[in-house]
Design an enzyme around this catalytic site. Structure first.
Site, PDB file in Angstrom:
ATOM      1  N   GLU A   1       0.836  -1.213   0.000  1.00 27.74           N
ATOM      2  CA  GLU A   1       0.000   0.000   0.000  1.00 27.74           C
ATOM      3  C   GLU A   1       0.866   1.256   0.000  1.00 27.74           C
ATOM      4  OE1 GLU A   1      -1.380   1.743   3.521  1.00 27.74           O
ATOM      5  OE2 GLU A   1      -1.111  -0.069   4.716  1.00 27.74           O
TER       6      GLU A   1
ATOM      7  N   VAL B   1      -5.430   0.052   3.025  1.00 28.92           N
ATOM      8  CA  VAL B   1      -5.561  -1.398   2.896  1.00 28.92           C
ATOM      9  C   VAL B   1      -6.745  -1.744   1.977  1.00 28.92           C
ATOM     10  CG1 VAL B   1      -6.153  -3.518   4.164  1.00 28.92           C
ATOM     11  CG2 VAL B   1      -4.407  -1.953   5.062  1.00 28.92           C
TER      12      VAL B   1
ATOM     13  N   ASP C   1     -11.469  -1.067   5.931  1.00 28.88           N
ATOM     14  CA  ASP C   1     -10.599  -2.238   5.712  1.00 28.88           C
ATOM     15  C   ASP C   1     -11.306  -3.539   6.099  1.00 28.88           C
ATOM     16  OD1 ASP C   1      -8.651  -0.365   5.082  1.00 28.88           O
ATOM     17  OD2 ASP C   1      -7.428  -0.726   6.871  1.00 28.88           O
TER      18      ASP C   1
ATOM     19  N   LYS D   1      -3.882  -2.226  14.189  1.00 33.18           N
ATOM     20  CA  LYS D   1      -3.062  -1.278  14.950  1.00 33.18           C
ATOM     21  C   LYS D   1      -3.576  -1.161  16.396  1.00 33.18           C
ATOM     22  CE  LYS D   1      -3.188   1.757  11.481  1.00 33.18           C
ATOM     23  NZ  LYS D   1      -3.155   1.030  10.211  1.00 33.18           N
TER      24      LYS D   1
HETATM   25  N1  PSU Z   1      -0.247   0.120   8.590  1.00 30.89           N
HETATM   26  C1  PSU Z   1       0.730   0.903   9.117  1.00 30.89           C
HETATM   27  N2  PSU Z   1       0.588   2.262   8.993  1.00 30.89           N
HETATM   28  C2  PSU Z   1      -0.508   2.843   8.367  1.00 30.89           C
HETATM   29  C3  PSU Z   1      -1.530   2.009   7.824  1.00 30.89           C
HETATM   30  C4  PSU Z   1      -1.346   0.650   7.971  1.00 30.89           C
HETATM   31  O1  PSU Z   1       1.721   0.399   9.676  1.00 30.89           O
HETATM   32  O2  PSU Z   1      -0.591   4.077   8.290  1.00 30.89           O
HETATM   33  C5  PSU Z   1      -2.745   2.633   7.137  1.00 30.89           C
HETATM   34  C6  PSU Z   1      -3.399   1.651   6.167  1.00 30.89           C
HETATM   35  O3  PSU Z   1      -3.463   2.282   4.899  1.00 30.89           O
HETATM   36  C7  PSU Z   1      -4.797   1.426   6.710  1.00 30.89           C
HETATM   37  C8  PSU Z   1      -5.070   2.763   7.320  1.00 30.89           C
HETATM   38  O4  PSU Z   1      -5.711   1.060   5.716  1.00 30.89           O
HETATM   39  O5  PSU Z   1      -3.828   3.020   8.015  1.00 30.89           O
HETATM   40  C9  PSU Z   1      -6.303   2.746   8.227  1.00 30.89           C
HETATM   41  O6  PSU Z   1      -6.913   3.990   8.177  1.00 30.89           O
HETATM   42  P1  PSU Z   1      -8.392   4.197   8.797  1.00 30.89           P
HETATM   43  O7  PSU Z   1      -8.222   3.862  10.243  1.00 30.89           O
HETATM   44  O8  PSU Z   1      -8.709   5.671   8.558  1.00 30.89           O
HETATM   45  O9  PSU Z   1      -9.320   3.291   8.062  1.00 30.89           O
END
Ligand code: PSU
Ligand code: MN
Length: 301
Positions: free
Chosen positions: A24, A105, A141, A158
């Site tokens: 990504e 993702v 995701d 995360k």
């Molecule tokens: N993994 C990491 N760092 C990141 C991400 C994933 O180590 O920044 C990103 C990915 O692109 C994932 C996004 O899809 O964080 C999630 O964002 P949100 O919580 O707004 O859906």
């Protein structure tokens, strides 16, 4: 089908039917600071090559969907300002309007599937945010894993998220969550959480076969491989938990919402750990890339 711009390396690998691992670009533009973002992206690509597969970093650049970025395009993206963060909801609009955006993702899975790529490595997926009962903030995701047949290798979700709720939603959506080589789910910067793994596998072959059986059964969707960070690189939750709490409280006080939440939290945790969170993040992404390459190789056997 929309036209896809392939890097030379990815075009050749596709023609040969050899293994490819998708990567990504949001982690580059919104997940890590410059210059470590570009350095990490290159290291991760090299890890995949060393393991015997070809990396395909995915992004939308001036309205074109790129699968595999040439080195100068990767550099430019790593330093660009105002790059959109694309998910399922806005990727098509970005392409239609000639915009530039990094793929999360969810968006990377969509692009990988269009390009016939079955395996994707990242840091950690998005999920159910803490306080979601109030904010309704649940990453796209999760539903993407239920829809699109790509195996995603991450260090779980995360740890800024509500991990138990994230895994509950994945179960509801019918997404296989496979812990690699241990009975517990990892927690991103830490090798283990206290949540037991719904599934455990110990070899890339088993993971590849599980995706193939799923597809053969006509079941939509992919799988999440939860690969623990190497123990030498982890940060204990005792150290991290108070820092995550502080970053979350600041996000709340500053009214950070929607797409800005995850980049804000990662940035604050980087500052509050004096860079340790980034070192760990880099180690776990590289570890995920190596496993993803082995799975991609197993899938072509
Ligand atoms: N993994 C990491 N760092 C990141 C991400 C994933 O180590 O920044 C990103 C990915 O692109 C994932 C996004 O899809 O964080 C999630 O964002 P949100 O919580 O707004 O859906
Ligand atoms: Mn969100």
């Amino acid at each position: 089908m929309i036209p896809i711009t392939y890097s030379d390396e990815v075009a050749k690998t596709r023609a040969a039917g050899a293994p490819i691992v998708a990567l990504e670009s949001t982690i580059i533009t919104h997940g890590m600071p410059f210059p470590q973002n570009v350095e990490t992206a290159r290291l991760v690509e090299d890890d995949i090559r060393t393991a015997g597969a070809t990396p395909a970093t995915i992004a939308v650049i001036k309205g074109k969907l790129h699968v595999g970025l040439e080195p100068d395009a990767l550099d430019a993206l790593g330093q660009a300002q105002d790059v959109a963060k694309l998910s399922r909801a806005d990727m098509a609009a970005c392409i239609a309007t000639g915009g530039t955006g990094a793929t999360t993702v969810a968006a990377t899975m969509i692009a990988a599937h269009l390009a016939g790529i079955h395996v994707f490595a990242t840091g950690g997926i998005g999920g159910v945010h803490r306080g979601a009962a109030h904010s309704f903030d649940i990453s796209a995701d999760l539903q993407e894993l239920a829809l699109t047949p790509v195996t995603v290798v991450g260090a779980g979700a995360k740890a800024i998220l509500d991990l138990p709720k994230t895994f509950e939603v994945l179960e509801t959506l019918g997404v296989p969550v496979i812990a690699y080589g241990q009975d517990w789910l990892p927690a991103f910067w830490s090798a283990r959480s206290d949540i037991s793994a719904p599934l455990r596998m110990d070899t890339p072959d088993a993971i590849a076969k599980a995706q193939q059986v799923r597809t053969a059964m006509g079941l939509a969707g992919g799988q999440l491989v939860a690969n623990p960070i190497p123990q030498a690189d982890e940060i204990s939750s005792a150290v991290l938990d108070p820092i995550i709490e502080q970053a979350l409280a600041e996000a709340d006080a500053q009214n950070i919402t929607a797409k800005a939440v995850t980049p804000f939290l990662l940035g604050r945790i980087f500052e509050l750990t004096e860079g340790r969170s980034l070192t760990a993040n880099i180690a776990l992404v590289r570890n995920n890339a190596r496993l993803a390459a082995q799975i991609a190789i197993a899938m072509t056997k």
